[in-house]
Motif scaffolding. Structure first.
Motif, PDB file in Angstrom:
ATOM      1  N   ILE A   1     105.520  48.139   8.335  1.00 24.62           N
ATOM      2  CA  ILE A   1     104.351  46.652   9.044  1.00 24.62           C
ATOM      3  C   ILE A   1     105.489  46.722  10.123  1.00 24.62           C
ATOM      4  O   ILE A   1     105.290  47.154  11.657  1.00 24.62           O
ATOM      5  CB  ILE A   1     103.935  45.717   8.015  1.00 24.62           C
TER       6      ILE A   1
ATOM      7  N   GLU B   1     105.350  47.909  14.098  1.00 25.39           N
ATOM      8  CA  GLU B   1     105.673  46.767  15.070  1.00 25.39           C
ATOM      9  C   GLU B   1     107.067  47.556  16.422  1.00 25.39           C
ATOM     10  O   GLU B   1     106.424  46.778  17.305  1.00 25.39           O
ATOM     11  CB  GLU B   1     106.129  45.456  14.272  1.00 25.39           C
TER      12      GLU B   1
ATOM     13  N   GLN C   1     105.335  49.045  19.074  1.00 28.94           N
ATOM     14  CA  GLN C   1     104.720  48.128  20.225  1.00 28.94           C
ATOM     15  C   GLN C   1     105.695  48.033  21.213  1.00 28.94           C
ATOM     16  O   GLN C   1     104.889  48.365  22.350  1.00 28.94           O
ATOM     17  CB  GLN C   1     104.989  46.898  19.772  1.00 28.94           C
ATOM     18  N   TYR C   2     106.489  48.794  21.405  1.00 25.84           N
ATOM     19  CA  TYR C   2     107.137  48.155  22.314  1.00 25.84           C
ATOM     20  C   TYR C   2     107.914  49.721  22.821  1.00 25.84           C
ATOM     21  O   TYR C   2     108.896  50.022  22.857  1.00 25.84           O
ATOM     22  CB  TYR C   2     108.933  47.666  21.868  1.00 25.84           C
TER      23      TYR C   2
ATOM     24  N   LYS D   1     115.389  35.176  12.917  1.00 25.29           N
ATOM     25  CA  LYS D   1     114.686  34.071  11.392  1.00 25.29           C
ATOM     26  C   LYS D   1     116.135  33.582  11.500  1.00 25.29           C
ATOM     27  O   LYS D   1     115.975  32.153  11.302  1.00 25.29           O
ATOM     28  CB  LYS D   1     114.221  34.907  10.863  1.00 25.29           C
TER      29      LYS D   1
ATOM     30  N   ASP E   1     114.059  30.219  10.204  1.00 22.67           N
ATOM     31  CA  ASP E   1     112.381  31.239   9.525  1.00 22.67           C
ATOM     32  C   ASP E   1     113.021  32.190   8.072  1.00 22.67           C
ATOM     33  O   ASP E   1     112.262  32.525   7.287  1.00 22.67           O
ATOM     34  CB  ASP E   1     111.711  31.941  10.353  1.00 22.67           C
TER      35      ASP E   1
ATOM     36  N   VAL F   1     111.368  30.754   4.893  1.00 24.72           N
ATOM     37  CA  VAL F   1     109.738  31.791   4.887  1.00 24.72           C
ATOM     38  C   VAL F   1     110.612  32.728   3.887  1.00 24.72           C
ATOM     39  O   VAL F   1     109.161  33.496   2.976  1.00 24.72           O
ATOM     40  CB  VAL F   1     109.261  31.808   6.168  1.00 24.72           C
TER      41      VAL F   1
ATOM     42  N   ARG G   1     109.469  34.506  -0.435  1.00 24.96           N
ATOM     43  CA  ARG G   1     109.321  35.386  -1.108  1.00 24.96           C
ATOM     44  C   ARG G   1     109.926  36.070  -2.296  1.00 24.96           C
ATOM     45  O   ARG G   1     110.035  35.664  -2.611  1.00 24.96           O
ATOM     46  CB  ARG G   1     108.652  36.212  -0.249  1.00 24.96           C
TER      47      ARG G   1
ATOM     48  N   SER H   1     106.446  30.225  11.491  1.00 26.40           N
ATOM     49  CA  SER H   1     104.719  31.075  10.963  1.00 26.40           C
ATOM     50  C   SER H   1     105.226  32.587  10.127  1.00 26.40           C
ATOM     51  O   SER H   1     106.354  33.168  10.227  1.00 26.40           O
ATOM     52  CB  SER H   1     104.378  32.393  12.026  1.00 26.40           C
ATOM     53  N   GLN H   2     104.914  32.766   8.863  1.00 27.77           N
ATOM     54  CA  GLN H   2     104.883  33.644   8.406  1.00 27.77           C
ATOM     55  C   GLN H   2     103.645  34.749   8.521  1.00 27.77           C
ATOM     56  O   GLN H   2     104.254  35.885   7.700  1.00 27.77           O
ATOM     57  CB  GLN H   2     104.536  33.421   6.647  1.00 27.77           C
TER      58      GLN H   2
ATOM     59  N   TRP I   1     103.360  38.527  10.843  1.00 27.89           N
ATOM     60  CA  TRP I   1     103.985  39.241  11.819  1.00 27.89           C
ATOM     61  C   TRP I   1     103.519  38.798  13.559  1.00 27.89           C
ATOM     62  O   TRP I   1     101.896  39.334  13.062  1.00 27.89           O
ATOM     63  CB  TRP I   1     103.720  40.351  11.250  1.00 27.89           C
ATOM     64  N   TRP I   2     103.808  38.945  14.085  1.00 24.41           N
ATOM     65  CA  TRP I   2     103.478  38.448  15.585  1.00 24.41           C
ATOM     66  C   TRP I   2     102.456  39.538  16.081  1.00 24.41           C
ATOM     67  O   TRP I   2     101.595  39.357  17.463  1.00 24.41           O
ATOM     68  CB  TRP I   2     104.891  38.027  16.260  1.00 24.41           C
ATOM     69  N   ASP I   3     103.604  40.453  16.016  1.00 24.77           N
ATOM     70  CA  ASP I   3     102.033  42.140  17.160  1.00 24.77           C
ATOM     71  C   ASP I   3     101.165  42.785  16.061  1.00 24.77           C
ATOM     72  O   ASP I   3     101.048  43.022  17.159  1.00 24.77           O
ATOM     73  CB  ASP I   3     103.815  42.617  16.896  1.00 24.77           C
ATOM     74  N   VAL I   4     101.407  42.571  14.965  1.00 28.21           N
ATOM     75  CA  VAL I   4     100.199  43.238  14.459  1.00 28.21           C
ATOM     76  C   VAL I   4      98.775  42.285  14.018  1.00 28.21           C
ATOM     77  O   VAL I   4      98.787  41.005  13.599  1.00 28.21           O
ATOM     78  CB  VAL I   4     100.713  43.973  13.070  1.00 28.21           C
TER      79      VAL I   4
ATOM     80  N   ASP J   1      97.196  42.987   8.435  1.00 16.17           N
ATOM     81  CA  ASP J   1      98.480  43.585   8.218  1.00 16.17           C
ATOM     82  C   ASP J   1      98.915  42.647   7.497  1.00 16.17           C
ATOM     83  O   ASP J   1      99.312  43.336   6.400  1.00 16.17           O
ATOM     84  CB  ASP J   1      98.521  44.441   9.308  1.00 16.17           C
ATOM     85  N   SER J   2      99.334  41.786   7.834  1.00 18.07           N
ATOM     86  CA  SER J   2     100.109  40.983   7.224  1.00 18.07           C
ATOM     87  C   SER J   2     100.142  40.040   5.796  1.00 18.07           C
ATOM     88  O   SER J   2     100.191  39.874   4.871  1.00 18.07           O
ATOM     89  CB  SER J   2     100.524  39.348   8.712  1.00 18.07           C
TER      90      SER J   2
ATOM     91  N   ARG K   1      99.776  36.841  17.689  1.00 14.07           N
ATOM     92  CA  ARG K   1     100.139  36.340  19.076  1.00 14.07           C
ATOM     93  C   ARG K   1      98.892  36.145  19.601  1.00 14.07           C
ATOM     94  O   ARG K   1      99.144  34.633  20.371  1.00 14.07           O
ATOM     95  CB  ARG K   1     101.029  36.859  19.836  1.00 14.07           C
TER      96      ARG K   1
END
Lengths: 272, 269
Positions: A14, A18, A21-22, A89, A94, A97, A101, B107-108, B110-113, B117-118, B155
């Motif tokens: 994941i 991500e 993405q950029y 984070k 964060d 959070v 887990r 937030s838990q 994932w921002w971009d996916v 998927d999260s 997002r």
């Protein structure tokens, strides 16, 4: 154990998705890399041309140029200036959070930050490699010294990836002491860049510190793979080199885990 | 035996202060004053299985700190806390696999996916068997009406949509215990009502214990049979909402917010 591994693989997937993405950011990074390499190559050519016969370099001009390209290819590995996401984070709190887990935070972050590295590595290095091949004449990238050398180079890059991920995780663990700010991490990062050969091939440093340079942890990040590629280290010498890389990875993992578990005991989660 | 048992929990934070005055900035670079701020000053309570408990108190009272201690993120300076038979900060990994958390301001996802998927990442993290995951996800998505959002990156969700997805994420592994830290913050009326209805329903159906902090008294009125008021790091009230009214309301039928405001004033919070 099996569950942790699966979770980490999933995290890896994941995060890598991500970081792809950029693409534009990766591309601009690649342009910087290419221009920087060309400048470096020019400087080396000037040095070597005017020092002809007057100095005794341990690397030939061709080797130095190939080294510069290989270094830029691997540069993304050195992005252990702490994963932006993890840094965010820590600063925003964060991390709370993440602590909720059922995963060991160390491996959790190890998977995340190494995956982030893969994303940038693919794009940036791909573009740099293409440029290295396309640029004509003396300035371009040359083929590896030998086939066995090349195969060992690939193996060594794998070890370098492990080593850099372990070091990156250590940097993140150090950064968990939030009240210190970014200072200590930047010092560690600069040290890493210099000692990995990121500025000057380690073999061009003075002779009397060569042994020390080879066995220090950062050599394994860029210099060792690059040596195997340009042939300034023979394939027969590779085994101790790879052991140096693996050994230091183990050390960084152990220290990183120690630092993190100590930090977590008095972690302060900021914000309401 | 109660599911949550806290006794005498204390936690103090260090606050670094820069000397005031014209040279304060410079002096502060070399010498900092350390002050200790008490966030929790001996908090004790216990919560039984299946309870819906509201935790209220003014800003900075220690609500979030309490939740953080209970979720194993913070280690308290003193006191004991046993949840599901474990000490959260000692057996963190085992503890958190049985709890769900929603932090309204974090937030838990994932921002971009895409959100799905999260969710599948959470499936792997909690090691939920595939069939159980599918049916649980289906059930939660149906109840919270987020089916259509699964392919959207986090997002691009509105706050209300995101919060509903957060709730799905927190409940996927069917936790025994749910901590909600200001879950309705910033939500519109529709989302708030949906969230409350869902929580009430989930509690009735699966018997999940839920502990929520909030500033919205309507949340408490709608959901909680029991209210705890925390102020200055101490537990000031523990009981039903009617009892709170009885003690602090100026007149019959006074608005709950006013009652609470009066209470805070009276207790000099």
């Amino acid at each position: 154990m099996k569950r942790t591994l699966r979770a980490c693989l999933s995290l890896f997937r994941i995060r890598a998705a991500e970081s792809l993405q950029y693409r534009l950011a990766a591309l601009s990074g690649a342009v910087v890399s290419i221009v920087w390499t060309l400048i470096e190559v020019t400087v080396y050519i000037v040095f070597y041309t005017y020092a002809e016969g007057r100095a005794n370099f341990s690397l030939t001009l061709g080797q130095v140029i190939a080294y510069s390209w290989v270094k830029e290819l691997l540069y993304a590995l050195l992005v252990f200036n702490i994963d932006d996401e993890i840094r965010g984070k820590i600063i925003s709190g964060d991390v709370g959070v993440e602590l909720c887990r059922p995963l060991d935070l160390y491996w959790h972050w190890f998977a995340k930050s190494s995956a982030g590295r893969v994303g940038t590595l693919t794009f940036r290095s791909g573009a740099v490699l293409l440029a290295g091949i396309l640029i004509p004449g003396q300035y371009g990238m040359t083929l590896p010294a030998s086939l066995p050398g090349f195969l060992l180079f690939l193996l060594s890059v794998g070890c370098a990836f492990l080593l850099c991920s372990a070091f990156g995780a250590l940097v993140s663990a150090v950064r968990l002491g939030i009240t210190w700010g970014d200072g200590p991490t930047y010092m560690l990062i600069l040290l890493g860049h210099v000692l990995s050969g990121g500025y000057l091939p380690l073999q061009l440093w003075p002779d009397f510190i060569q042994t020390a340079l080879l066995y220090q942890p950062f050599a394994g990040m860029i210099d060792i793979p690059a040596r195997l590629y340009v042939g300034s280290a023979a394939p027969a010498e590779a085994v101790p080199f790879l052991l140096v890389q693996i050994g230091w990875s183990a050390v960084f993992v152990a220290v990183g885990r120690l630092v993190m578990s100590r930090r977590l005991k008095n972690v302060i989660v900021q914000g309401g | 035996m109660p599911q949550i048992e806290l006794s005498g929990i204390r936690k103090a934070f260090k606050v670094y202060e820069r000397p005031a005055g014209r040279w304060g900035l410079l002096k502060g670079a070399f010498k900092r004053e350390v002050r200790s701020v008490t966030a929790l000053d001996g908090v004790s309570f216990s919560v039984g299985e299946g309870e819906l408990v509201g935790l209220i108190g003014p800003n900075g009272a220690g609500k979030s700190t309490t939740v953080k201690v209970m979720s194993g993120i913070l280690t308290p300076d003193a006191g004991s806390c046993v949840i599901n038979g474990r000490v959260p900060w000692k057996a963190r990994v085992a503890h958190v696999s049985e709890i769900g958390v929603v932090f309204g301001q974090r937030s838990q996802l994932w921002w971009d996916v895409p959100v799905s998927d999260s969710f599948s990442l959470l499936r792997d993290i909690y090691g939920i068997p595939r069939e159980r995951y599918e049916s649980r996800l289906g059930g939660l998505c149906g109840a919270l009406e987020v089916d259509s959002l699964l392919k959207t990156p986090a997002r691009q969700l509105s706050l209300g949509q995101r919060m509903r997805c957060e709730l799905v994420a927190a409940l996927l592994h069917s936790p025994k215990l749910l901590f909600l830290d200001e879950p309705t913050i910033g939500l519109d009326a529709v989302s708030k009502l949906a969230l409350r209805a869902f929580l009430k329903d989930e509690n009735a159906r699966s018997g999940v214990t839920a502990l929520l902090t909030t500033h919205d008294m309507d949340d408490i009125e709608a959901l909680c049979s029991r209210v705890m008021v925390i102020g200055r790091g101490k537990l000031l009230y523990d009981g039903g909402l009617p009892g709170l009214r009885e003690r602090y309301a100026a007149y019959e039928g006074q608005d709950t917010d006013e009652v609470i405001a009066r209470m805070y004033e009276e207790e000099a919070l």
